[in-house]
Design a protein around this motif. Sequence first.
Motif, PDB file in Angstrom:
ATOM      1  N   ARG A   1       8.451  -2.199  -7.200  1.00  0.00           N
ATOM      2  CA  ARG A   1       7.174  -1.133  -6.459  1.00  0.00           C
ATOM      3  C   ARG A   1       7.882  -0.237  -8.263  1.00  0.00           C
ATOM      4  NH1 ARG A   1       8.952  -1.982  -1.929  1.00  0.00           N
ATOM      5  NH2 ARG A   1      10.277  -0.404  -1.755  1.00  0.00           N
TER       6      ARG A   1
ATOM      7  N   GLU B   1       0.466  -1.926  -1.937  1.00  0.00           N
ATOM      8  CA  GLU B   1       1.360  -2.992  -0.654  1.00  0.00           C
ATOM      9  C   GLU B   1       1.641  -4.352  -1.348  1.00  0.00           C
ATOM     10  OE1 GLU B   1      -0.862  -1.722   2.846  1.00  0.00           O
ATOM     11  OE2 GLU B   1       0.018  -0.033   3.297  1.00  0.00           O
ATOM     12  N   ARG B   2       2.307  -5.210  -0.124  1.00  0.00           N
ATOM     13  CA  ARG B   2       2.714  -5.819  -0.416  1.00  0.00           C
ATOM     14  C   ARG B   2       1.193  -7.258  -0.497  1.00  0.00           C
ATOM     15  NH1 ARG B   2       4.323 -11.041   2.265  1.00  0.00           N
ATOM     16  NH2 ARG B   2       3.553 -10.162   4.605  1.00  0.00           N
TER      17      ARG B   2
ATOM     18  N   TYR C   1      -6.605   5.362  11.261  1.00  0.00           N
ATOM     19  CA  TYR C   1      -5.872   4.020  10.853  1.00  0.00           C
ATOM     20  C   TYR C   1      -4.215   4.367  10.908  1.00  0.00           C
ATOM     21  CZ  TYR C   1      -4.628   1.805   6.210  1.00  0.00           C
ATOM     22  OH  TYR C   1      -4.216   0.623   5.195  1.00  0.00           O
ATOM     23  N   GLU C   2      -4.476   3.339  11.225  1.00  0.00           N
ATOM     24  CA  GLU C   2      -2.235   2.629  11.200  1.00  0.00           C
ATOM     25  C   GLU C   2      -1.545   2.974   9.810  1.00  0.00           C
ATOM     26  OE1 GLU C   2       0.712   1.431  14.325  1.00  0.00           O
ATOM     27  OE2 GLU C   2      -1.551   0.976  14.944  1.00  0.00           O
ATOM     28  N   LEU C   3      -0.261   3.564   9.863  1.00  0.00           N
ATOM     29  CA  LEU C   3       0.136   3.494   8.573  1.00  0.00           C
ATOM     30  C   LEU C   3       1.614   2.509   8.673  1.00  0.00           C
ATOM     31  CD1 LEU C   3       0.411   7.075   7.663  1.00  0.00           C
ATOM     32  CD2 LEU C   3      -0.845   5.600   6.370  1.00  0.00           C
ATOM     33  N   GLU C   4       1.880   2.015   8.062  1.00  0.00           N
ATOM     34  CA  GLU C   4       3.479   1.314   8.457  1.00  0.00           C
ATOM     35  C   GLU C   4       3.941   1.777   9.794  1.00  0.00           C
ATOM     36  OE1 GLU C   4       5.003  -0.366   4.332  1.00  0.00           O
ATOM     37  OE2 GLU C   4       2.935  -1.791   4.253  1.00  0.00           O
ATOM     38  N   SER C   5       4.383   2.893   9.297  1.00  0.00           N
ATOM     39  CA  SER C   5       5.610   3.733  10.175  1.00  0.00           C
ATOM     40  C   SER C   5       4.920   3.972  11.306  1.00  0.00           C
ATOM     41  CB  SER C   5       5.332   5.401   9.593  1.00  0.00           C
ATOM     42  OG  SER C   5       4.074   5.450   8.896  1.00  0.00           O
ATOM     43  N   GLY C   6       3.699   4.013  12.057  1.00  0.00           N
ATOM     44  CA  GLY C   6       3.133   3.660  12.768  1.00  0.00           C
ATOM     45  C   GLY C   6       2.233   4.868  13.497  1.00  0.00           C
TER      46      GLY C   6
END
Length: 143
Positions: free
Chosen positions: A11, A43-44, A88-93
């Motif tokens: 990254r 991101e991935r 919008y939901e981030l990876e952190s929630g």
Amino acid sequence: MFSKEESALLRKDFWTSFGKSFPRKWLLYNTKIKGFSFKFVAERKQAMVCLDIENPDELVNLLYYDQMLSLKTLLENELPEVIFNDEYELESGKIIHRIYVPFEGKFSVYNKNSWRDCFEFYMETMPKFELFFYEYEDIIKNI
């Protein structure tokens, strides 16, 4: 699969390569509006150019998001593929308001062969987003 260290290194290499290949000063967090910032996301399995609205005061977030909705047609003229997402939901929630343009090509931050196309997408898309902001800045800030 990559270890955490390998993943972090890839990254970092991605962002370093982007900065060296396309040196430019971006607007990003310098909008002078608290919680209103432009971002590059890699991101991935996806990449995008975003405008995130995440002020600590949810009422302020709603006002800015509504202001952007009022300009939606104008933004779509510049970026027809733009998506408005008020949850919008981030990876952190964490849930934020995100206005974004996704990269439609194949991409993985872990695949160096996909980086160049993503970099070109960033270089094509972010300036349009920034120009839109500069053009309508007074309207956006007028909440």
